[in-house]
Design a protein around this motif. Structure first.
Motif, mmCIF file in Angstrom:
data_model
loop_
_atom_site.group_PDB
_atom_site.id
_atom_site.type_symbol
_atom_site.label_atom_id
_atom_site.label_comp_id
_atom_site.label_asym_id
_atom_site.label_seq_id
_atom_site.Cartn_x
_atom_site.Cartn_y
_atom_site.Cartn_z
ATOM 1 N N ILE A 82 -12.622 -8.685 -18.034
ATOM 2 C CA ILE A 82 -13.676 -7.047 -17.575
ATOM 3 C C ILE A 82 -13.146 -6.804 -15.793
ATOM 4 O O ILE A 82 -12.561 -6.430 -15.661
ATOM 5 N N VAL A 83 -13.572 -8.208 -15.288
ATOM 6 C CA VAL A 83 -13.266 -7.958 -14.312
ATOM 7 C C VAL A 83 -11.967 -8.018 -13.460
ATOM 8 O O VAL A 83 -11.334 -6.914 -12.325
ATOM 9 N N GLY A 84 -11.117 -8.771 -14.011
ATOM 10 C CA GLY A 84 -9.689 -8.370 -13.949
ATOM 11 C C GLY A 84 -8.660 -7.418 -13.620
ATOM 12 O O GLY A 84 -8.225 -6.550 -13.793
ATOM 13 N N ALA A 85 -9.277 -6.289 -14.925
ATOM 14 C CA ALA A 85 -8.737 -5.627 -15.355
ATOM 15 C C ALA A 85 -9.336 -4.391 -14.418
ATOM 16 O O ALA A 85 -8.366 -2.956 -14.289
ATOM 17 N N ILE A 86 -10.103 -4.275 -14.536
ATOM 18 C CA ILE A 86 -11.002 -3.355 -13.323
ATOM 19 C C ILE A 86 -10.459 -3.346 -12.132
ATOM 20 O O ILE A 86 -9.842 -2.535 -10.980
ATOM 21 N N LEU A 87 -9.981 -3.954 -11.344
ATOM 22 C CA LEU A 87 -9.580 -4.616 -10.285
ATOM 23 C C LEU A 87 -7.876 -4.376 -9.897
ATOM 24 O O LEU A 87 -7.494 -3.589 -9.150
ATOM 25 N N PHE A 88 -7.131 -4.416 -11.167
ATOM 26 C CA PHE A 88 -5.638 -4.237 -11.535
ATOM 27 C C PHE A 88 -6.480 -3.155 -11.219
ATOM 28 O O PHE A 88 -4.809 -2.098 -10.666
ATOM 29 N N ALA A 89 -6.538 -1.640 -11.940
ATOM 30 C CA ALA A 89 -7.128 -0.469 -11.862
ATOM 31 C C ALA A 89 -7.288 0.129 -10.591
ATOM 32 O O ALA A 89 -6.907 0.833 -10.268
ATOM 33 N N LEU A 90 -8.328 -0.339 -9.802
ATOM 34 C CA LEU A 90 -8.386 -0.539 -8.528
ATOM 35 C C LEU A 90 -7.683 -0.403 -7.668
ATOM 36 O O LEU A 90 -7.544 0.121 -6.486
ATOM 37 N N SER A 91 -6.335 -1.674 -7.723
ATOM 38 C CA SER A 91 -5.428 -2.013 -6.556
ATOM 39 C C SER A 91 -4.287 -0.580 -6.771
ATOM 40 O O SER A 91 -3.613 -0.419 -6.324
ATOM 41 N N LEU A 92 -4.536 -0.244 -7.845
ATOM 42 C CA LEU A 92 -2.930 0.961 -8.546
ATOM 43 C C LEU A 92 -2.980 2.704 -7.191
ATOM 44 O O LEU A 92 -2.236 3.409 -6.937
ATOM 45 N N VAL A 93 -4.533 2.703 -6.703
ATOM 46 C CA VAL A 93 -5.217 4.033 -6.433
ATOM 47 C C VAL A 93 -4.477 3.282 -4.604
ATOM 48 O O VAL A 93 -4.715 2.239 -4.397
ATOM 49 N N ARG A 94 -3.954 3.940 -4.051
ATOM 50 C CA ARG A 94 -3.721 3.762 -2.617
ATOM 51 C C ARG A 94 -5.373 3.934 -1.873
ATOM 52 O O ARG A 94 -5.600 5.235 -1.806
ATOM 53 N N PRO A 95 -5.764 2.734 -0.742
ATOM 54 C CA PRO A 95 -6.462 3.091 -0.307
ATOM 55 C C PRO A 95 -6.463 4.078 0.895
ATOM 56 O O PRO A 95 -5.096 3.945 1.587
ATOM 57 N N GLY A 96 -7.743 5.206 1.147
ATOM 58 C CA GLY A 96 -7.323 6.047 2.532
ATOM 59 C C GLY A 96 -8.327 6.347 2.847
ATOM 60 O O GLY A 96 -9.861 6.013 2.151
ATOM 61 N N ARG A 97 -8.715 7.021 3.946
ATOM 62 C CA ARG A 97 -9.450 7.806 4.181
ATOM 63 C C ARG A 97 -9.715 9.569 3.371
ATOM 64 O O ARG A 97 -9.459 9.724 2.519
ATOM 65 N N SER A 98 -11.372 9.458 3.206
ATOM 66 C CA SER A 98 -11.583 10.771 2.113
ATOM 67 C C SER A 98 -11.595 11.970 3.032
ATOM 68 O O SER A 98 -11.320 11.929 4.575
ATOM 69 N N ALA A 99 -11.931 13.358 2.583
ATOM 70 C CA ALA A 99 -11.143 14.194 3.391
ATOM 71 C C ALA A 99 -12.476 14.557 4.714
ATOM 72 O O ALA A 99 -11.136 15.062 5.961
ATOM 73 N N ALA A 100 -13.021 13.850 4.614
ATOM 74 C CA ALA A 100 -14.517 14.315 5.514
ATOM 75 C C ALA A 100 -14.223 13.441 6.668
ATOM 76 O O ALA A 100 -14.230 13.460 7.647
ATOM 77 N N GLU A 101 -13.144 11.864 6.498
ATOM 78 C CA GLU A 101 -13.073 11.292 7.674
ATOM 79 C C GLU A 101 -11.767 10.989 7.838
ATOM 80 O O GLU A 101 -11.833 11.372 9.564
ATOM 81 N N ALA A 102 -10.902 11.885 6.946
ATOM 82 C CA ALA A 102 -9.726 12.756 7.757
ATOM 83 C C ALA A 102 -9.720 14.003 8.874
ATOM 84 O O ALA A 102 -8.748 14.005 9.693
ATOM 85 N N ALA A 103 -10.247 14.763 8.250
ATOM 86 C CA ALA A 103 -10.618 15.854 9.060
ATOM 87 C C ALA A 103 -10.992 15.617 10.130
ATOM 88 O O ALA A 103 -11.933 15.756 10.981
ATOM 89 N N PRO A 104 -9.913 16.582 10.540
ATOM 90 C CA PRO A 104 -10.603 16.702 12.377
ATOM 91 C C PRO A 104 -11.471 17.361 12.719
ATOM 92 O O PRO A 104 -11.932 18.338 12.294
ATOM 93 N N ALA A 105 -11.949 16.548 13.681
ATOM 94 C CA ALA A 105 -13.780 17.084 14.394
ATOM 95 C C ALA A 105 -13.202 18.685 15.042
ATOM 96 O O ALA A 105 -12.327 19.175 15.453
ATOM 97 N N PRO A 106 -14.515 19.841 14.607
ATOM 98 C CA PRO A 106 -13.641 20.905 15.680
ATOM 99 C C PRO A 106 -14.587 20.902 16.610
ATOM 100 O O PRO A 106 -14.693 19.981 16.943
ATOM 101 N N SER A 107 -13.326 21.575 17.730
ATOM 102 C CA SER A 107 -13.231 21.556 19.034
ATOM 103 C C SER A 107 -14.340 22.444 18.978
ATOM 104 O O SER A 107 -14.269 23.406 18.631
ATOM 105 N N SER A 108 -14.835 22.141 20.345
ATOM 106 C CA SER A 108 -16.195 22.976 20.703
ATOM 107 C C SER A 108 -15.353 24.139 22.044
ATOM 108 O O SER A 108 -14.766 23.399 23.132
ATOM 109 N N PRO A 109 -15.471 25.093 22.129
ATOM 110 C CA PRO A 109 -14.989 25.954 23.186
ATOM 111 C C PRO A 109 -15.291 25.757 24.118
ATOM 112 O O PRO A 109 -15.968 25.199 24.883
#
Length: 109
Positions: A82-109
């Protein structure tokens, strides 16, 4: 971040189950080594996404091991499969940053 967290959760379960579930010494070592490889390559894959395919290979080996290591208990074999099947499915998804982490911080005026 979810990729890393989920892989570490399942690697932890593999490591715990290696010693908690009834297994032969060989299958205990097999499961523990698989857990360590998954944990290490989960960290590596966060920086180099292609490394996630090592986790795919480990997942396939876990599944094959669940079929071939008949001396281990049925619960431990089912857990590894079961864990092998789950890990296989997880490994098909490309790891990356979430939208919140990837979004640049708003610059202050």
């Amino acid at each position: 971040m979810r990729f890393l967290t989920l892989n570490l959760i399942f690697a932890t379960w593999l490591l715990v189950s290696a010693f908690a579930l009834p297994q032969t010494p060989f299958s205990t070592a097999f499961t523990a080594i698989a857990a360590l490889v998954v944990a290490v390559f989960a960290f590596v894959a966060y920086g180099k996404p292609g490394a996630r395919f090592v986790i795919s290979v480990v997942a396939v080996i876990l599944g094959i091991g669940a079929l071939l290591l008949t001396d281990a208990g049925g619960v431990s074999r089912a857990s590894n499969a079961i864990v092998g099947a789950i890990l296989f499915a997880l490994s098909l998804v490309r790891p990356g940053r979430s939208a919140a982490e990837a979004a640049p911080a708003p610059s202050s005026p």
